[in-house]
Write a protein that holds these residues in place. Structure first.
Motif, PDB file in Angstrom:
ATOM      1  N   CYS A 153      -3.495  -2.089   4.573  1.00 12.62           N
ATOM      2  CA  CYS A 153      -2.672  -2.703   5.626  1.00 12.62           C
ATOM      3  C   CYS A 153      -3.487  -3.000   6.879  1.00 12.62           C
ATOM      4  O   CYS A 153      -3.026  -3.723   7.765  1.00 12.62           O
ATOM      5  N   CYS A 165       0.860  -1.182   0.000  1.00 11.30           N
ATOM      6  CA  CYS A 165       0.000   0.000   0.000  1.00 11.30           C
ATOM      7  C   CYS A 165       0.894   1.228   0.000  1.00 11.30           C
ATOM      8  O   CYS A 165       2.114   1.111   0.055  1.00 11.30           O
ATOM      9  N   CYS A 206       1.099   3.630   2.296  1.00  8.69           N
ATOM     10  CA  CYS A 206       1.387   4.214   3.608  1.00  8.69           C
ATOM     11  C   CYS A 206       2.885   4.418   3.761  1.00  8.69           C
ATOM     12  O   CYS A 206       3.674   3.624   3.275  1.00  8.69           O
ATOM     13  N   VAL A 227      -1.614   4.030   8.556  1.00 12.15           N
ATOM     14  CA  VAL A 227      -2.430   2.860   8.204  1.00 12.15           C
ATOM     15  C   VAL A 227      -3.459   3.236   7.142  1.00 12.15           C
ATOM     16  O   VAL A 227      -3.768   4.415   6.960  1.00 12.15           O
ATOM     17  N   CYS A 228      -3.956   2.226   6.417  1.00 15.43           N
ATOM     18  CA  CYS A 228      -4.990   2.446   5.406  1.00 15.43           C
ATOM     19  C   CYS A 228      -5.807   1.164   5.287  1.00 15.43           C
ATOM     20  O   CYS A 228      -5.469   0.161   5.929  1.00 15.43           O
TER      21      CYS A 228
HETATM   22 ZN   LIG Z   1      -1.453   1.055   4.315  1.00 17.37          ZN
END
Ligand SMILES: [Zn+2]
Length: 470
Positions: A41, A23, A25, A37-38
């Motif tokens: 993840c 990702c 991040c 975070v997203c």
């Molecule tokens: Zn992430």
């Protein structure tokens, strides 16, 4: 009884890419909990991973540096396990078809010993559980999805000492490549040890123990030494153990049982359906290799050949890329390579923490200027050391410091002679002792003359004058 020790290591290294493995991040140590975070993840349903190209490049560099075969095709799998620090319930990793296999690392000197690298695979890190008190556990997912490589060695090491050297080699190589900072205390490099022993006469083998929680190279060495003795004692008593997982206790300096392994963990590896197989083309691989710098082993060999340095010195000077660069730059302007190397290894390195990088408050040229003054006899060796200390403290030019500190060496022999005569007159007993063959006492007299001259006399000249007069 003679026993042979068998050690294999599994090393996890966090890669210092800009973003996480799957990702966008930010990939950075620390920070406010749960800010990097997203949905990907955090494993939200429907969020899809996209492989970070930089991760593949870094992993391939590591593979090349350790002489591995880099496979054109590799596959990601899900390793299923259920821990709260891994929200998805599985870790993305490579297993059967990893990116790199069958490499080696060389340790020792004359002869070098090859330690096999079985595999290097790409995977993602987990979050961190923080057990705050008896009832609560807190979870921080900033580290979730941070790219890792797992380096699995062959069981080719025979002692704690060899394991430490293997780790040192891995660390300095990865730092040269600038793909990880390899800080064990921050967890960006982690190491598990697999160890057992064989009775060379009967062929009997002890059960393998896996040791975890090792937070320094020293701990790795000690844990292995401890475990060898523990397993020997069991074998001599005829006691059998099954495979165990143990943890190193840094306070009591012993390994402690965590659990017994009746069967291999069943992680139910399944191919990751959301990521296609990874293909690394020949052209891409070539472009990656072209970006790689000269590695520590090659550099060390070249330093021995090109500068005529002893192997030990060459090893120290090439242990960090910046340090090696500093030596090469300064050596261009200073012909006495051994003198330069001795000063760097002694007076300079004792004031530098290589763990934090090789960063000096002065330039290479300043050190060359200082050593040139020592070499030409403008200041003596001890004065040189004082000036270097001041260079670290104040960052001023050595020429200015020499003037400021009044350290310019006496060139005038008659002035030195005067001090010599005074010292001889004050120490008739020492003179007698030297005449009687106690040559060591001469050093004492040299010291007295140096004291009178406030360190400015040339000790070689003083030595000569004293000998002439006695
Ligand atoms: Zn992430």
């Amino acid at each position: 009884m003679t026993y042979r020790t068998i050690v294999g290591l599994e090393i996890h290294v966090e890669l210092s890419t800009k973003t996480k493995a799957f990702c966008s991040c930010e990939n950075k140590y620390g920070g406010e909990p749960n800010t990097r975070v997203c949905p990907v993840c955090l494993g939200m349903p429907g969020a899809l991973p996209v492989l970070n190209k930089e991760v593949v490049e870094y992993a391939a560099m590591a593979g090349k540096a350790f002489h591995c075969t880099i496979h054109e095709k590799s596959v990601f799998e899900r390793k299923n396990y259920f821990y709260p620090d891994l929200v998805k319930g599985y870790q993305l990793t490579q297993n059967e078809h990893a990116l790199c296999n069958d490499g080696y690392v060389e340790i020792g000197e004359d002869p070098k010993k090859k330690i096999g690298i079985h595999q290097i695979q790409i995977e993602e890190d987990t979050g961190k559980a923080i057990h705050s008190d008896e009832r609560d556990s807190l979870l921080n997912y900033n580290r979730c999805g941070v790219p890792l490589i797992e380096i699995v060695s062959d069981p080719d090491m025979a002692s704690g000492e060899e394991a430490k050297e293997f780790l040192e080699n891995i660390k300095s190589t990865l730092r040269y490549l600038d793909i990880s900072d390899c800080k064990m205390e921050e967890g960006s490099m982690r190491c598990d040890v697999n160890i057992n022993i064989v009775n060379e006469e009967t062929g009997e083998r002890s059960a393998i123990a896996e040791i975890k929680n090792l937070n320094s190279f020293r701990a790795v060495g000690r844990a292995i030494d401890y475990e060898v003795e523990r397993q020997k004692a069991l074998m001599e008593k005829g006691e059998k153990e099954i495979r165990t997982t143990r943890r190193w206790d840094d306070v009591s300096q012993e390994t402690v049982l965590m659990r017994e392994k009746y069967t291999e963990n069943d992680y139910r590896f399944v191919p990751e359906g959301d990521l296609p197989p990874l293909y690394v083309s020949e052209d891409w691989l070539k472009a990656i290799v072209d970006k790689m710098p000269e590695l520590p082993g090659d550099k060390k060999d070249r330093f021995i050949k090109e500068y005529g340095l002893p192997a030990y010195d060459a090893g120290v000077l090439t242990s960090s890329r910046d340090l090696a660069l500093f030596f090469e730059e300064t050596s261009k302007d200073f012909p006495d390579k051994n003198m330069l190397s001795n000063w760097i290894m002694g007076e300079v390195l004792r004031r530098v923490d290589l763990e934090e990088g090789f960063d000096l408050p002065f330039e290479g040229k300043d050190l060359v200027d200082l050593l040139t003054m020592v070499k030409e006899g403008k200041i003596n060796n001890n004065a040189g050391k004082k000036v270097l200390r001041a260079m670290f403290e104040k960052g001023e030019k050595p020429q200015d410091l020499v003037q400021e500190m009044g350290l310019v060496q006496m060139q005038d022999t008659s002035a030195m002679e005067e001090f010599v005569d005074q010292v001889l007159a004050e120490n008739p007993e020492s003179v007698e002792q030297i005449r009687a063959g106690k040559d060591r006492v001469l050093g004492f007299l040299v010291g007295q003359v140096m004291k009178k001259s406030k360190g400015k006399a040339n000790p070689q000249v003083v030595n000569q004058l004293l000998r002439e007069k006695i």
